[in-house]
Design a protein around this motif. Sequence first.
Motif, PDB file in Angstrom:
ATOM      1  N   UNK A  54      53.287 -51.557  86.294  1.00 41.06           N
ATOM      2  CA  UNK A  54      53.923 -51.747  87.128  1.00 41.06           C
ATOM      3  C   UNK A  54      55.204 -51.011  86.306  1.00 41.06           C
ATOM      4  N   UNK A  55      55.615 -50.605  85.469  1.00 39.22           N
ATOM      5  CA  UNK A  55      56.483 -49.554  85.606  1.00 39.22           C
ATOM      6  C   UNK A  55      56.841 -48.726  86.255  1.00 39.22           C
ATOM      7  N   UNK A  56      56.231 -48.117  86.944  1.00 34.26           N
ATOM      8  CA  UNK A  56      56.172 -47.135  88.741  1.00 34.26           C
ATOM      9  C   UNK A  56      56.749 -47.394  89.360  1.00 34.26           C
ATOM     10  N   UNK A  57      56.765 -48.739  89.666  1.00 33.85           N
ATOM     11  CA  UNK A  57      57.275 -49.383  90.407  1.00 33.85           C
ATOM     12  C   UNK A  57      58.844 -49.515  90.759  1.00 33.85           C
ATOM     13  N   UNK A  58      59.152 -49.906  89.342  1.00 36.63           N
ATOM     14  CA  UNK A  58      60.536 -49.621  89.429  1.00 36.63           C
ATOM     15  C   UNK A  58      61.478 -48.359  89.913  1.00 36.63           C
ATOM     16  N   UNK A  59      62.459 -48.636  90.367  1.00 37.95           N
ATOM     17  CA  UNK A  59      62.522 -46.841  91.152  1.00 37.95           C
ATOM     18  C   UNK A  59      63.401 -46.445  89.575  1.00 37.95           C
TER      19      UNK A  59
END
Length: 388
Positions: A54-59
């Motif tokens: 999920x940390x890869x989803x943040x911009x």
Amino acid sequence: MSIADVDDVEQGGADQRRRVVVISASVGAGHDGTTRELAARLRGRGLRVDCLDVTDVFPWRTGRLLRGTYRGMLLRLPWIYDALFAISCRFRGAGPATRALLRPVRPRMRRALPADTSAVVSTYPIASQLLGPLRRDGHLGAPVITYLTDFAVHPTWVAPGIDLHCAAHATSGAQAVAYGAADVRVAGRLVSARCRPASAAAKREARERFGLPPHDRLALLVAGAWGVGEVGAAAAEIAATGMATPVTVCGRNRALYRRLRRRGVGHVFGWVPDMPELLQAADVLVENGGGLTALEAMACGLPVLTYRPIPGHGKASAATMAEAGVATLVRSRAELGPALAELLDGERGRRQRDAGLALFGSDPAAVIADVAAGERASSASTGTTSRR
């Protein structure tokens, strides 16, 4: 954005197997370890599985910033983390406030999910807070399951729109219901099949491999992948009881490893890639965070003792595990020796081993596979705690 561990498409045409996306977060090793095990079991049931951090989803790499901030608080400012955790547990608006802050990230989450997704599983509360609103508002057609990796359920684990919450124990399930979860199933725990009680021969071989004394009582002391908490003090105090020799695992905390090696208290290891075998070498686990290694120890038939728990989720999980009867919470140095004696040789140790092993009597992957197939697992087989 990247999705890891994506199954290959079968040669000669599109793969028609149902797809499950499991969303974790690379904060420590516990959530990712649970995700890997769940993915392996679902693939074993014939499903296609994608794993997403999920940390890869943040911009703009803000996910990495959040992860670093969390780690920094645990290592350097634990009192701040403890205060924030306590406030958010008591603040009824913790969930809504989290969802409001995450609203700009929802479109990115929706785009990260393949169109043919049959079910989505969250193993991290921030992911649940993103997925729940998407499901509730009709932007996500696939059912969403939250798998509660923590024994203690924080309010941010529960979000409107989540179809099903899977808990390891009825105590955790009751906490989820109290925070508003509408459907909670007691569905067991996920650890590697290599985590199992060791024979006397297997224990001897494990001790020989790690260079540990063959006849000592060994207390395996762990503090997560980051080596967080009052680890040095705990090791010295275990040794001082005379009940067991501490075997301390420092994870990736190199400074802690060097410090404890200089002190020469018991046996000290850094990052250990083969924890199941090291667990089989031990007689009791001493931990401080209620994480994955505690569950692995239970699956290995080891009694678990929580001592000097880390702030926030560590203290909360310690209390919940003790309430569930799967761990012993020691609140003072004076209690440590007697507690170790009871767990190593007494009736409490036998009861606790049985309670810990009972967590693995059912397979959460079976529940999730049924949901992906458009079915609901039988409450008679998995147990259920629901608020209607």
